[in-house]
Write a protein that holds these residues in place. Structure first.
Motif, PDB file in Angstrom:
ATOM      1  N   THR A 207     -15.005 -27.130  98.808  1.00  0.00           N
ATOM      2  CA  THR A 207     -14.925 -26.960 100.254  1.00  0.00           C
ATOM      3  C   THR A 207     -13.582 -27.496 100.766  1.00  0.00           C
ATOM      4  OG1 THR A 207     -15.900 -29.121 100.804  1.00  0.00           O
ATOM      5  CG2 THR A 207     -17.414 -27.282 100.410  1.00  0.00           C
ATOM      6  N   GLY A 208     -13.218 -27.085 101.987  1.00  0.00           N
ATOM      7  CA  GLY A 208     -11.944 -27.539 102.550  1.00  0.00           C
ATOM      8  C   GLY A 208     -10.774 -27.252 101.637  1.00  0.00           C
ATOM      9  N   ALA A 209     -10.808 -26.085 101.001  1.00  0.00           N
ATOM     10  CA  ALA A 209      -9.887 -25.815  99.895  1.00  0.00           C
ATOM     11  C   ALA A 209      -8.433 -25.645 100.310  1.00  0.00           C
ATOM     12  CB  ALA A 209     -10.341 -24.579  99.121  1.00  0.00           C
ATOM     13  N   SER A 210      -8.173 -25.402 101.580  1.00  0.00           N
ATOM     14  CA  SER A 210      -6.776 -25.231 101.998  1.00  0.00           C
ATOM     15  C   SER A 210      -6.131 -26.542 102.424  1.00  0.00           C
ATOM     16  CB  SER A 210      -6.687 -24.224 103.154  1.00  0.00           C
ATOM     17  OG  SER A 210      -7.397 -24.704 104.288  1.00  0.00           O
ATOM     18  N   GLY A 211      -6.907 -27.608 102.516  1.00  0.00           N
ATOM     19  CA  GLY A 211      -6.364 -28.905 102.885  1.00  0.00           C
ATOM     20  C   GLY A 211      -5.742 -29.625 101.707  1.00  0.00           C
ATOM     21  N   GLY A 212      -5.292 -30.844 101.940  1.00  0.00           N
ATOM     22  CA  GLY A 212      -4.609 -31.591 100.891  1.00  0.00           C
ATOM     23  C   GLY A 212      -5.485 -31.850  99.686  1.00  0.00           C
ATOM     24  N   VAL A 213      -6.680 -32.410  99.899  1.00  0.00           N
ATOM     25  CA  VAL A 213      -7.584 -32.694  98.785  1.00  0.00           C
ATOM     26  C   VAL A 213      -8.105 -31.398  98.182  1.00  0.00           C
ATOM     27  CG1 VAL A 213      -9.740 -33.807  98.098  1.00  0.00           C
ATOM     28  CG2 VAL A 213      -8.244 -34.928  99.752  1.00  0.00           C
ATOM     29  N   ALA A 232     -12.458 -21.608 102.378  1.00  0.00           N
ATOM     30  CA  ALA A 232     -11.282 -21.823 103.239  1.00  0.00           C
ATOM     31  C   ALA A 232     -11.274 -20.778 104.340  1.00  0.00           C
ATOM     32  CB  ALA A 232      -9.991 -21.730 102.420  1.00  0.00           C
ATOM     33  N   GLY A 233     -10.423 -20.992 105.341  1.00  0.00           N
ATOM     34  CA  GLY A 233     -10.266 -20.012 106.401  1.00  0.00           C
ATOM     35  C   GLY A 233      -9.868 -18.659 105.843  1.00  0.00           C
ATOM     36  N   SER A 234     -10.371 -17.593 106.437  1.00  0.00           N
ATOM     37  CA  SER A 234     -10.146 -16.250 105.898  1.00  0.00           C
ATOM     38  C   SER A 234      -8.670 -15.890 105.839  1.00  0.00           C
ATOM     39  CB  SER A 234     -10.905 -15.221 106.747  1.00  0.00           C
ATOM     40  OG  SER A 234     -10.503 -15.300 108.113  1.00  0.00           O
ATOM     41  N   GLN A 354       0.349 -35.258 113.139  1.00  0.00           N
ATOM     42  CA  GLN A 354      -1.099 -35.435 113.072  1.00  0.00           C
ATOM     43  C   GLN A 354      -1.829 -34.388 113.907  1.00  0.00           C
ATOM     44  OE1 GLN A 354      -2.490 -39.434 113.723  1.00  0.00           O
ATOM     45  NE2 GLN A 354      -1.497 -40.209 111.881  1.00  0.00           N
ATOM     46  N   GLN A 355      -1.233 -33.982 115.013  1.00  0.00           N
ATOM     47  CA  GLN A 355      -1.839 -32.913 115.809  1.00  0.00           C
ATOM     48  C   GLN A 355      -1.886 -31.611 115.019  1.00  0.00           C
ATOM     49  OE1 GLN A 355       0.801 -33.193 119.192  1.00  0.00           O
ATOM     50  NE2 GLN A 355      -0.695 -34.314 120.428  1.00  0.00           N
ATOM     51  N   GLU A 356      -0.803 -31.304 114.324  1.00  0.00           N
ATOM     52  CA  GLU A 356      -0.802 -30.084 113.508  1.00  0.00           C
ATOM     53  C   GLU A 356      -1.764 -30.215 112.338  1.00  0.00           C
ATOM     54  OE1 GLU A 356       1.960 -26.483 112.522  1.00  0.00           O
ATOM     55  OE2 GLU A 356       3.040 -28.386 112.574  1.00  0.00           O
ATOM     56  N   LYS A 360      -5.576 -27.639 111.460  1.00  0.00           N
ATOM     57  CA  LYS A 360      -5.982 -26.941 110.232  1.00  0.00           C
ATOM     58  C   LYS A 360      -5.307 -25.586 110.071  1.00  0.00           C
ATOM     59  CE  LYS A 360      -8.743 -30.360 109.431  1.00  0.00           C
ATOM     60  NZ  LYS A 360      -8.306 -31.440 108.530  1.00  0.00           N
ATOM     61  N   THR A 361      -4.121 -25.434 110.661  1.00  0.00           N
ATOM     62  CA  THR A 361      -3.391 -24.166 110.534  1.00  0.00           C
ATOM     63  C   THR A 361      -2.432 -24.167 109.357  1.00  0.00           C
ATOM     64  OG1 THR A 361      -1.693 -24.973 112.063  1.00  0.00           O
ATOM     65  CG2 THR A 361      -3.529 -23.718 113.013  1.00  0.00           C
ATOM     66  N   ILE A 362      -2.180 -25.349 108.776  1.00  0.00           N
ATOM     67  CA  ILE A 362      -1.221 -25.482 107.680  1.00  0.00           C
ATOM     68  C   ILE A 362      -1.957 -25.690 106.371  1.00  0.00           C
ATOM     69  CG2 ILE A 362       0.687 -26.854 106.744  1.00  0.00           C
ATOM     70  CD1 ILE A 362       1.480 -25.328 109.200  1.00  0.00           C
TER      71      ILE A 362
END
Length: 372
Positions: A207-213, A232-234, A354-356, A360-362
């Motif tokens: 889960t949360g595959a597009s994030g850092g972890v 992740a997001g489509s 931190q706002q970016e 969760k767009t990056i």
């Protein structure tokens, strides 16, 4: 303010300034609790510590969670909803009151510029990254550790002190920014896979595959020979496949619908929240669930019958065995993984960074570059 040039030939008395630029967290709360300052005293390393000139520092969920007091048991919401009900008495990793002001920053890449009296002076000049869980400060007691930016000062400043034993030299051609994306996210991901015992050929949902972890877990699971389904997001599906994901399920859609029940060997979860029940439904009998975060919400509904009738095993993953970080360094040096840096900001723009991060767009890590 710039530091003086460092002459590493002079042993442990490298020239460093008395004060430095950094960001102080002055209390639990919003972005207004982050103060960019140029008058912070440079730390003095103890006998077994080193002083690191920080080059870059990654942004992590734990920085935000600590700032807003999200670790308090009084908080029931997801990270992006804030923590208005947080109680200062238990709002840290270890469940004790936070000491302010605190310099946050769990990820550090930099060079050793001063060593304590018990540290070999030959370490001067080494480029290092820090272990994520610090066992030195708790006398290596099992299942206990400190974390930079929570129990001690971290990398959101020009200088940071660290235990010599937990400042790891890495021999690779990665940039400082790339190495600064590693410590927290990659060690968390490797620990999740290590604790769950992921083996070649197993089907792993992340889960949360597009994030850092999450993005680190995708790479590290593929390194172990697993079949990886990334959540992740489509809009990020192509990026997930480039990292090695075999299948991508859009965030918010039913895993059971996409994968079917009892089709997965291991779930690696950093989200929790409303999708929790689906994660258990897709696990096979005897499956393993490893969790290292709850960004979508820490309170979930568990049907205990699912747990025991399917003989599931749960792993809560914070403490890291020493081998986890050693293995991670070896993967980097062997070229078995590659960094995923989404964007960089100067340290003074930490609020924007931190706002970016929260948007969760990056994909990948956001990294702060520390000024000279």
């Amino acid at each position: 303010m710039s530091s003086e040039p460092v002459d590493f030939s002079r042993g442990s008395v490298a020239e460093v300034p008395e004060v430095m630029t950094g960001v102080l967290l002055v209390g639990h709360g919003g972005f207004d609790k982050l103060e960019y300052r140029s008058d912070i005293p440079v730390p003095t390393p103890g006998p077994a510590e080193v002083l690191i000139r920080v080059a870059a520092a990654g942004v992590n969920n734990t920085d935000i969670n600590t700032r807003i007091g999200w670790y308090s048991k009084s908080v029931k919401s997801s990270t992006d909803e804030g923590a208005t009900q947080a109680q200062d008495l238990d709002a840290t990793w270890t469940g004790v009151p936070m000491s302010f002001p605190r310099i946050q920053g769990a990820d550090c890449c930099g060079r050793i510029v001063r060593v304590g009296k018990d540290v070999d002076p030959s370490r001067l000049g080494e480029r290092v990254i820090n272990a994520n869980t610090l066992r030195f400060y708790v006398n290596y007691r099992p299942m206990e550790s400190w974390v930079f930016g929570s129990e001690c000062d971290g990398a959101f400043a020009q200088y940071m002190k660290a235990p010599s034993s937990e400042a790891h030299t890495v021999d690779c051609d990665w940039s400082d920014v790339e190495l600064a994306s590693v410590s927290c996210s990659y060690s968390t991901a490797e620990n999740l896979l290590h604790r769950a015992g992921v083996k070649p050929g197993e089907h792993v949902v992340i889960t949360g595959a597009s994030g850092g972890v999450g993005s680190a877990a995708v790479q590290l699971a593929k390194r172990r020979g697993a079949f990886v389904t990334a959540v992740a997001g489509s809009m990020k599906a192509d990026e997930m496949r480039q990292l090695g994901a075999d299948r991508v399920v859009p965030r918010g859609e039913s895993l059971v619908k996409h994968l079917g029940k009892e089709t997965v060997d291991v779930v690696v979860d950093v989200a929790a929240g409303p999708a929790f029940a689906d994660l258990l439904d897709v696990l096979k009998k005897g499956g393993r669930y490893a969790v290292g975060g709850a960004i979508a919400g820490p309170i979930v509904e568990l049907d205990v019958r699912t747990l025991y009738l399917k003989d599931l095993t749960f792993f809560g993953c914070t403490f890291q065995d020493d081998v986890v970080f050693r293995n991670l360094v070896s993967y980097i040096e062997k070229g078995e993984i590659r960094p995923l840096v989404g964007k960089t900001y100067p340290l003074k723009d930490i609020v924007t960074a931190q706002q970016e991060f929260l948007s969760k767009t990056i994909s990948g890590k956001i990294v702060l570059v520390i000024p000279d």
